[in-house]
Design a protein around this motif. Structure first.
Motif, PDB file in Angstrom:
ATOM      1  N   ASP A 118      -3.797 -10.500   3.658  1.00  0.00           N
ATOM      2  CA  ASP A 118      -5.194 -10.853   3.350  1.00  0.00           C
ATOM      3  C   ASP A 118      -5.468 -12.352   3.458  1.00  0.00           C
ATOM      4  OD1 ASP A 118      -5.531 -11.081  -0.307  1.00  0.00           O
ATOM      5  OD2 ASP A 118      -4.170 -12.098   1.087  1.00  0.00           O
ATOM      6  N   GLY A 119      -4.547 -13.066   4.044  1.00  0.00           N
ATOM      7  CA  GLY A 119      -4.698 -14.515   4.174  1.00  0.00           C
ATOM      8  C   GLY A 119      -3.841 -15.264   3.178  1.00  0.00           C
ATOM      9  N   THR A 120      -3.481 -14.572   2.072  1.00  0.00           N
ATOM     10  CA  THR A 120      -2.606 -15.219   1.096  1.00  0.00           C
ATOM     11  C   THR A 120      -1.446 -14.320   0.666  1.00  0.00           C
ATOM     12  OG1 THR A 120      -3.921 -14.351  -0.730  1.00  0.00           O
ATOM     13  CG2 THR A 120      -4.519 -16.523   0.106  1.00  0.00           C
ATOM     14  N   GLN A 121      -1.556 -13.018   0.906  1.00  0.00           N
ATOM     15  CA  GLN A 121      -0.489 -12.125   0.447  1.00  0.00           C
ATOM     16  C   GLN A 121      -0.437 -10.848   1.269  1.00  0.00           C
ATOM     17  OE1 GLN A 121      -2.417 -10.671  -3.637  1.00  0.00           O
ATOM     18  NE2 GLN A 121      -1.090  -9.131  -2.641  1.00  0.00           N
ATOM     19  N   MET A 122       0.633 -10.101   1.150  1.00  0.00           N
ATOM     20  CA  MET A 122       0.778  -8.795   1.772  1.00  0.00           C
ATOM     21  C   MET A 122       0.254  -7.743   0.806  1.00  0.00           C
ATOM     22  SD  MET A 122       4.580  -9.444   3.277  1.00  0.00           S
ATOM     23  CE  MET A 122       4.932 -10.721   2.077  1.00  0.00           C
ATOM     24  N   VAL A 123      -0.351  -6.713   1.381  1.00  0.00           N
ATOM     25  CA  VAL A 123      -0.959  -5.644   0.585  1.00  0.00           C
ATOM     26  C   VAL A 123      -0.577  -4.303   1.207  1.00  0.00           C
ATOM     27  CG1 VAL A 123      -3.099  -4.715  -0.371  1.00  0.00           C
ATOM     28  CG2 VAL A 123      -2.902  -7.186   0.083  1.00  0.00           C
ATOM     29  N   TYR A 124      -0.107  -3.361   0.381  1.00  0.00           N
ATOM     30  CA  TYR A 124       0.351  -2.070   0.890  1.00  0.00           C
ATOM     31  C   TYR A 124      -0.309  -0.914   0.149  1.00  0.00           C
ATOM     32  CZ  TYR A 124       4.078  -5.008   2.739  1.00  0.00           C
ATOM     33  OH  TYR A 124       4.773  -6.005   3.377  1.00  0.00           O
ATOM     34  N   GLY A 125      -0.823   0.038   0.940  1.00  0.00           N
ATOM     35  CA  GLY A 125      -1.350   1.258   0.350  1.00  0.00           C
ATOM     36  C   GLY A 125      -0.247   2.290   0.174  1.00  0.00           C
ATOM     37  N   ASP A 126      -0.563   3.345  -0.554  1.00  0.00           N
ATOM     38  CA  ASP A 126       0.389   4.437  -0.772  1.00  0.00           C
ATOM     39  C   ASP A 126       0.330   5.480   0.331  1.00  0.00           C
ATOM     40  OD1 ASP A 126      -0.191   4.434  -4.366  1.00  0.00           O
ATOM     41  OD2 ASP A 126       1.363   3.440  -3.178  1.00  0.00           O
ATOM     42  N   GLY A 127      -0.757   5.407   1.133  1.00  0.00           N
ATOM     43  CA  GLY A 127      -0.962   6.466   2.126  1.00  0.00           C
ATOM     44  C   GLY A 127      -1.481   7.714   1.432  1.00  0.00           C
ATOM     45  N   ASP A 128      -1.943   8.676   2.207  1.00  0.00           N
ATOM     46  CA  ASP A 128      -2.483   9.905   1.605  1.00  0.00           C
ATOM     47  C   ASP A 128      -1.425  10.997   1.522  1.00  0.00           C
ATOM     48  OD1 ASP A 128      -4.292  10.793   4.680  1.00  0.00           O
ATOM     49  OD2 ASP A 128      -2.156  10.792   4.203  1.00  0.00           O
ATOM     50  N   GLY A 129      -0.198  10.668   1.919  1.00  0.00           N
ATOM     51  CA  GLY A 129       0.901  11.630   1.857  1.00  0.00           C
ATOM     52  C   GLY A 129       0.995  12.526   3.069  1.00  0.00           C
TER      53      GLY A 129
END
Ligand SMILES: CCCCC[C@H](S)C(=O)N[C@@H](Cc1ccccc1)C(=O)N[C@@H](C)C(=O)O
Ligand SMILES: [Ca+2]
Ligand SMILES: [Ca+2]
Ligand SMILES: [Zn+2]
Length: 319
Positions: A118-129
């Protein structure tokens, strides 16, 4: 947090045992804070909300093995491995060269089928499975995202159209290079294979070896020229990914035969292009010139490596 370095263990998204896990002990709690790399690697939990960074992950046992822990364990460990690749290969201290701390947040959003910088950090979703399981479970995903940070500190390729596709391809390339250097026995030229469609084996979100498997172009004549996805940044990356694959592994494509020079040299050449020649507005044609120049600098203008780079870009129709 202020505390003392400690070493714990964890379980990853694929139920892999992760050790060592560098943590910090402070007031009887162990935090996912690795003080051994740069100014630290910090891993947070968004708790399925979308405010960042969320809460620094901690427990009282130094064993991160719960279902909530798994995405954080891999995000933390793989960020460390990616840091190690850039540091040991190029002497680069973190994404900006100044050791700036690496922050990751997992459990972002609800069933979020993506990951991003996001410009300052990494971001991870869980996904929908179904489409994805927690995305930090893929080393190539983590290295992809952290490489966006490197790119933004260097060429700063604008995230749209051809420069955006180059930005995306560079992240896929280093996602793959880091995978080969870290997990050599299970490395591949696929992108996201570990966390994509858990119910389908052998597939991936993208393929560098054959982008057309996923409907992505492997030749400039087939590039997407519409406006979706910032001008097809995840589609036209296939053209550059194919060139990168040919540079590393070799092959014949559109009648052009390329002699592979290996994964290590692929990384060194693209790293030099990204840090020395590419700019925010670079086009595919300008990227060819940048990568050729980088190879020339490193191996010589008439070297086999430079010849391979020229042939690979010609093979995908970029002149
Ligand atoms: C916020 C929306 C934009 C996301 C852009 C990020 S950098 C990105 O490219 N994410 C990767 C995640 C990834 C990487 C490697 C392997 C699997 C998945 C990505 O490719 N996202 C796809 C799903 C996309 O956004 O189309
Ligand atoms: Ca892979
Ligand atoms: Ca799958
Ligand atoms: Zn990306």
């Amino acid at each position: 947090v202020t505390g003392t370095n400690s070493v714990g263990t964890g379980t990853g998204v694929l139920n892999n045992t992760v050790s060592p896990l560098n943590t910090t002990l402070s007031s009887g709690k162990y935090y996912l804070q690795d003080n051994t790399r740069g100014q630290g690697i910090f891993t947070y939990n968004a708790n399925n909300k979308s405010s960042l960074p969320g809460t620094l992950m901690s427990n009282t046992t130094n064993a991160f093995t719960t279902s909530t822990d798994k995405a954080a364990v891999d995000a933390h460990f793989y960020a460390g491995k990616t840091y190690d690749y850039y540091k040991s290969t190029f002497g680069r201290n973190s994404y900006d060269g100044y050791g700036t701390s690496l922050k990751s947040t997992v459990h972002y959003g609800s069933k979020y089928n993506n990951a991003f910088w996001d410009g300052t950090q990494m971001v991870y979703g869980d996904g929908d499975g179904t489409t994805f399981i927690p995305l930090s479970g893929g080393l190539d995903v983590v290295a992809h995202e952290l490489t966006h940070a490197v790119t933004s500190s260097e060429s700063n390729l604008t995230y749209q159209n051809e420069s955006g596709a180059l930005n995306e391809a560079i992240s896929d390339i280093f996602g793959t290079v880091v995978e080969f250097k870290t997990q050599s026995s299970k490395a591949d030229y696929l992108i996201g294979e570990d966390i994509y469609t858990p119910n389908i084996s052998g597939d991936a979100l993208r393929s560098m070896a054959n982008p057309t498997l996923n409907g992505d172009p492997d030749h400039y004549s087939n590039r997407y020229t519409g406006s979706a996805d910032n001008g097809g940044v995840h589609t036209n990356s296939g053209i550059i990914n194919k060139a990168a694959y040919l540079i590393s592994a070799g092959g014949t494509h559109h009648g052009v035969t390329v002699s592979g020079i290996g994964i290590d040299k692929l990384g060194t050449i693209f790293y030099r292009a990204n840090t020395t020649y590419l700019t925010s507005s670079s086009t595919f044609s300008q990227a060819r010139a940048a990568v050729v120049q980088a190879a020339s600098d490193l191996y010589g203008a008439t070297s086999a490596e430079t010849t391979t780079v020229k042939n690979a870009f010609t093979a995908v129709g970029v002149n």
